[in-house]
Design a protein around this motif. Structure first.
Motif, PDB file in Angstrom:
ATOM      1  N   MET A 196      10.128  -6.412   3.374  1.00  0.00           N
ATOM      2  CA  MET A 196       8.865  -6.120   4.063  1.00  0.00           C
ATOM      3  C   MET A 196       8.341  -7.313   4.887  1.00  0.00           C
ATOM      4  N   SER A 197       8.176  -7.083   6.189  1.00  0.00           N
ATOM      5  CA  SER A 197       7.677  -8.195   7.124  1.00  0.00           C
ATOM      6  C   SER A 197       6.200  -8.690   6.609  1.00  0.00           C
ATOM      7  N   GLN A 198       5.700  -9.820   6.879  1.00  0.00           N
ATOM      8  CA  GLN A 198       4.364 -10.176   6.769  1.00  0.00           C
ATOM      9  C   GLN A 198       3.221  -9.599   6.871  1.00  0.00           C
ATOM     10  N   GLU A 199       3.651  -8.824   8.533  1.00  0.00           N
ATOM     11  CA  GLU A 199       2.751  -7.924   8.942  1.00  0.00           C
ATOM     12  C   GLU A 199       2.492  -6.754   8.273  1.00  0.00           C
ATOM     13  N   GLN A 200       3.717  -6.226   7.845  1.00  0.00           N
ATOM     14  CA  GLN A 200       3.441  -5.028   6.908  1.00  0.00           C
ATOM     15  C   GLN A 200       2.759  -5.388   5.652  1.00  0.00           C
ATOM     16  N   SER A 201       3.037  -6.400   5.004  1.00  0.00           N
ATOM     17  CA  SER A 201       2.449  -6.724   3.849  1.00  0.00           C
ATOM     18  C   SER A 201       0.932  -6.866   3.870  1.00  0.00           C
ATOM     19  N   GLN A 202       0.368  -7.817   5.027  1.00  0.00           N
ATOM     20  CA  GLN A 202      -0.681  -7.607   5.254  1.00  0.00           C
ATOM     21  C   GLN A 202      -1.553  -6.385   5.368  1.00  0.00           C
ATOM     22  N   ARG A 203      -0.823  -5.537   6.099  1.00  0.00           N
ATOM     23  CA  ARG A 203      -1.361  -4.199   6.604  1.00  0.00           C
ATOM     24  C   ARG A 203      -1.646  -3.366   5.179  1.00  0.00           C
ATOM     25  N   SER A 204      -0.539  -3.454   4.361  1.00  0.00           N
ATOM     26  CA  SER A 204      -0.571  -2.557   3.223  1.00  0.00           C
ATOM     27  C   SER A 204      -1.637  -3.043   2.108  1.00  0.00           C
ATOM     28  N   GLU A 205      -2.153  -4.444   2.069  1.00  0.00           N
ATOM     29  CA  GLU A 205      -2.747  -4.913   1.323  1.00  0.00           C
ATOM     30  C   GLU A 205      -4.407  -4.393   1.744  1.00  0.00           C
ATOM     31  N   GLN A 206      -4.321  -4.125   3.135  1.00  0.00           N
ATOM     32  CA  GLN A 206      -5.708  -3.676   3.378  1.00  0.00           C
ATOM     33  C   GLN A 206      -5.647  -2.026   3.359  1.00  0.00           C
ATOM     34  N   GLU A 207      -4.871  -1.252   2.606  1.00  0.00           N
ATOM     35  CA  GLU A 207      -4.989   0.011   2.573  1.00  0.00           C
ATOM     36  C   GLU A 207      -5.788   0.485   0.947  1.00  0.00           C
ATOM     37  N   PRO A 208      -6.621   1.127   0.983  1.00  0.00           N
ATOM     38  CA  PRO A 208      -7.246   1.409  -0.390  1.00  0.00           C
ATOM     39  C   PRO A 208      -6.173   1.972  -1.464  1.00  0.00           C
ATOM     40  N   ILE A 209      -6.332   1.763  -2.617  1.00  0.00           N
ATOM     41  CA  ILE A 209      -5.588   2.545  -3.707  1.00  0.00           C
ATOM     42  C   ILE A 209      -6.266   4.039  -3.623  1.00  0.00           C
ATOM     43  N   LYS A 210      -5.449   4.816  -3.611  1.00  0.00           N
ATOM     44  CA  LYS A 210      -5.771   6.301  -3.569  1.00  0.00           C
ATOM     45  C   LYS A 210      -5.387   6.926  -4.964  1.00  0.00           C
ATOM     46  N   TYR A 211      -5.651   8.230  -4.987  1.00  0.00           N
ATOM     47  CA  TYR A 211      -5.418   8.969  -6.490  1.00  0.00           C
ATOM     48  C   TYR A 211      -4.018   9.138  -6.557  1.00  0.00           C
ATOM     49  N   GLY A 212      -3.469   9.466  -5.454  1.00  0.00           N
ATOM     50  CA  GLY A 212      -1.812   9.519  -5.510  1.00  0.00           C
ATOM     51  C   GLY A 212      -1.034   8.268  -5.869  1.00  0.00           C
ATOM     52  N   ASP A 213      -1.886   7.026  -5.623  1.00  0.00           N
ATOM     53  CA  ASP A 213      -1.164   5.807  -6.141  1.00  0.00           C
ATOM     54  C   ASP A 213      -1.120   5.647  -7.526  1.00  0.00           C
TER      55      ASP A 213
ATOM     56  N   GLN B 184      -0.576  15.628  -6.577  1.00  0.00           N
ATOM     57  CA  GLN B 184      -0.530  15.902  -4.830  1.00  0.00           C
ATOM     58  C   GLN B 184      -1.665  16.654  -4.399  1.00  0.00           C
ATOM     59  N   GLY B 185      -1.731  17.034  -3.220  1.00  0.00           N
ATOM     60  CA  GLY B 185      -2.685  17.714  -2.416  1.00  0.00           C
ATOM     61  C   GLY B 185      -3.914  16.555  -1.879  1.00  0.00           C
ATOM     62  N   GLU B 186      -4.942  17.446  -1.570  1.00  0.00           N
ATOM     63  CA  GLU B 186      -6.052  16.411  -0.738  1.00  0.00           C
ATOM     64  C   GLU B 186      -6.447  15.392  -1.638  1.00  0.00           C
ATOM     65  N   LEU B 187      -6.662  15.721  -3.006  1.00  0.00           N
ATOM     66  CA  LEU B 187      -7.249  14.526  -3.812  1.00  0.00           C
ATOM     67  C   LEU B 187      -6.392  13.355  -3.734  1.00  0.00           C
ATOM     68  N   ALA B 188      -4.898  13.280  -3.840  1.00  0.00           N
ATOM     69  CA  ALA B 188      -3.882  12.442  -3.993  1.00  0.00           C
ATOM     70  C   ALA B 188      -4.242  11.445  -2.611  1.00  0.00           C
ATOM     71  N   GLU B 189      -4.812  12.104  -1.469  1.00  0.00           N
ATOM     72  CA  GLU B 189      -4.950  11.098  -0.256  1.00  0.00           C
ATOM     73  C   GLU B 189      -6.441  10.675  -0.408  1.00  0.00           C
ATOM     74  N   LYS B 190      -7.387  11.015  -1.296  1.00  0.00           N
ATOM     75  CA  LYS B 190      -8.715  10.123  -1.235  1.00  0.00           C
ATOM     76  C   LYS B 190      -8.557   8.887  -2.076  1.00  0.00           C
ATOM     77  N   LYS B 191      -9.319   7.895  -1.669  1.00  0.00           N
ATOM     78  CA  LYS B 191      -9.289   6.613  -2.199  1.00  0.00           C
ATOM     79  C   LYS B 191     -10.358   6.742  -3.454  1.00  0.00           C
ATOM     80  N   VAL B 192      -9.954   5.723  -4.337  1.00  0.00           N
ATOM     81  CA  VAL B 192     -10.646   5.769  -5.770  1.00  0.00           C
ATOM     82  C   VAL B 192     -11.869   4.988  -5.554  1.00  0.00           C
TER      83      VAL B 192
END
Length: 274
Positions: A1-18, A23-31
């Motif tokens: 994973m590139s540094q740019e991809q790593s920085q971007r992933s760190e800015q993504e919120p942790i979601k229920y599906g994580d 599955q479904g809509e709730l899985a895509e919602k942030k905690v």
């Protein structure tokens, strides 16, 4: 994973599906912090503690990371939690108790705990005497109605309201107060009674609990754990940390003992070869 991809992933919120296998809509919602607070309250109310490794602990860790990263606000709550609420149900099986935790109607966690061998037959035995639950077992709603007879003229106070809410929560498995239900009526009565100066004008327990069963969207037989939860709620909200001798906690505890005796009686007869 590139540094740019790593920085971007760190800015993504942790979601229920994580953090949950869903599955479904709730899985895509942030905690969100509000969601975590609701499930913590539910575990404390129904289980008596925050379950190690359970949904509340998992969500608390996730929402703290989201909040520290500035990806959620401290007061954020998902649509699913605010509208659908959270619920915890306990299912007693031979030798174990299965606990199911849901958010917005979707199961996020399910696990089992060892429990004393107490098969559901307690609720299937036909018994002499009272109880409109399965097999004559006394339900939580019926125990509340019994309080209307034993302490019906007692003005509703904070400890009564807390005990009634705990009973409703354990009957329904949901921490949300049912609109128009017994807990909502008890809380309103306790608030009004605290400001009333004339005892005759105060709302009494009989006014709230006379038809408690019809006000509960769901009901079930009383167990020892229910009695412990209701007793704890009544004591914590009493200025002297006591329970009323014929009040809500006493009625629920009496119902739990009767139900437990109905379980023990067939066993004693079987042991004696009756």
């Amino acid at each position: 994973m590139s540094q740019e991809q790593s920085q971007r992933s760190e800015q993504e919120p942790i979601k229920y599906g994580d953090v949950f296998p869903i599955q479904g809509e709730l899985a895509e919602k942030k905690v969100a912090p509000g969601d975590a607070a609701l499930i913590q309250t539910a575990e404390n109310t129904i289980l008596g503690h925050i379950q190690k490794g359970g949904a509340a602990a998992t969500m608390q860790s996730a929402d703290m990371r989201n909040e520290r990263a500035g990806l959620v606000d401290h007061n954020d709550m998902s649509y699913d939690a605010s509208l659908g609420g959270v619920s915890i149900t306990e299912t007693d099986l031979p030798g174990k108790r299965v606990i199911t935790e849901s958010i917005g109607g979707q199961v996020v966690d399910q696990y089992s705990q060892r429990a004393p061998l107490a098969p559901p037959a307690i609720f299937e035995q036909s018994g002499s005497g009272g109880g409109g639950g399965r097999g004559g077992a006394i339900t939580i709603g019926e125990a509340l109605e019994a309080t209307a007879m034993t302490a019906g003229q007692k003005p509703v106070d904070r400890s009564d309201a807390a005990a009634i809410q705990a009973a409703e929560v354990r009957a329904t498995g949901r921490i949300n107060i049912v609109p128009g239900g017994v807990a909502a009526a008890a809380q309103s009565a306790a608030s009004l009674n605290a400001r009333a100066t004339n005892t005759d004008e105060k709302t009494k327990l009989a006014d709230i609990l006379a038809d408690a069963t019809s006000k509960l969207p769901s009901d079930r037989p009383v167990t020892r754990r229910d009695a412990e939860g209701v007793t704890g709620a009544e004591m914590r909200n009493d200025p002297y940390l006591t329970t009323h001798p014929t009040g809500v906690a006493a009625s629920v505890a009496a119902a739990a003992r009767i139900n437990q005796n109905k379980l023990a009686s067939p066993r004693r007869e079987a042991d004696q070869g009756v």
